[in-house]
Design an enzyme around this catalytic site. Structure first.
Site, short mmCIF file in Angstrom:
data_model
loop_
_atom_site.label_atom_id
_atom_site.label_comp_id
_atom_site.label_asym_id
_atom_site.label_seq_id
_atom_site.Cartn_x
_atom_site.Cartn_y
_atom_site.Cartn_z
N LYS A 144 -45.65 -45.20 -12.47
CA LYS A 144 -44.42 -44.22 -12.37
C LYS A 144 -43.15 -44.60 -12.92
CE LYS A 144 -45.10 -43.69 -7.81
NZ LYS A 144 -46.38 -45.00 -7.68
N ARG A 204 -44.16 -38.36 -0.55
CA ARG A 204 -45.67 -39.07 -0.26
C ARG A 204 -46.46 -38.60 0.71
NH1 ARG A 204 -45.29 -45.62 -1.31
NH2 ARG A 204 -44.67 -45.59 -3.35
#
Length: 273
Positions: free
Chosen positions: A53, A130
């Protein structure tokens, strides 16, 4: 948290929507940006620990001229600061657990506040949200345009995490793993060459404390448990783009630009204009 609300509300967006949930058929309903169009894009990068990422978000940050904000980096900066959260964060990170919403939002708020003071606009978020609760908080205060979900097989992720190295002098990331994974369940084979450091960095490399096999597997387990609802949250909004990385950076970067409808040379010329 109030600072996050204020700062995120102050940013503007440009409309960009993806309705596909696979990279192979991903299409965009808008054309590439014109050279004079402002780059206050608001994108999120999802993906398991070690998927890359940070690598791809930082490349897009440089290409598009918007800040890359990685909550993992914010946590590590706080850990090294010997501040009031340092000990608590150290225990959480070393066990491979998720940092609480309250702490993450507090760190993100401070980062956005500093960015606003420096005239930043837009962002590429890496590592947040998340949890669905974090996604709902973000959704309440800003209009996320696109969520890029990077994917790799678990075995490859573990090898990548165990091969990660960081230079203590320049803080750049490298990887000593040479990965050759056979395809499974209809997926193609994946090969990734090592990303080796230059000579001046070789003797200054270190391994992150949480890059051990036990901790990595625990982080992957927790991430997979929490990620499905977050992916569905954005999929239901038509914002989720799932991108299976075909290999290392040389193979994956041009394909990612293609599905994002971006041209690297054109964007660089636009940024310089």
């Amino acid at each position: 948290m109030a600072a996050v609300f204020r700062l995120l509300k102050s940013t503007t967006t440009i409309s960009r929507r993806f309705s596909s949930t696979s990279a192979s058929s991903a299409t965009t309903t808008t054309n590439k940006w014109s050279p004079r169009q402002p780059r206050n894009i608001q994108w999120v990068f999802l993906g398991c620990p070690g998927v890359g990422k940070g690598t791809y978000a930082s490349r897009l940050s440089a290409l598009l001229g918007v800040p890359h904000i990685a909550t993992g980096d914010l946590v590590r900066e706080e850990l090294s600061s010997a501040g009031p959260l340092s000990k608590q964060l150290g225990e959480i990170v070393n066990q491979g657990k998720l940092v609480s919403d309250e702490i993450i939002i507090n760190l993100l708020s401070k980062r956005l506040e500093a960015g606003e003071a420096n005239g930043e606009a837009g962002f590429l978020l890496d590592g947040f949200p998340r949890t669905v609760r974090q996604a709902e908080i973000l959704d309440d205060v800003t209009d996320i345009e696109l969520v890029v979900n990077l994917k790799l097989p678990e075995g490859v992720l573990i090898e990548k995490c165990l091969g990660r190295r960081i230079c203590s002098q320049c803080n750049k990331n490298f990887n000593v793993a040479s990965i050759n994974a056979q395809g499974e369940n209809g997926r193609p084979s994946i090969s990734m060459a090592p990303l080796l450091p230059p000579p001046q960095c070789v003797t200054k490399l270190y391994t992150r404390s949480d890059d051990t096999e036990i901790v990595v597997k625990e982080r992957l387990r927790i991430y997979n448990e929490k990620s499905q609802p977050v992916e569905e949250f954005y999929r239901s909004q038509g914002k989720l783009l799932e991108f299976d990385l075909p290999g290392g950076i040389p193979e994956s970067w041009p394909k990612l630009l293609e599905v994002l409808n971006l041209d690297e040379q054109e964007e660089k010329q636009s940024a310089a204009a």
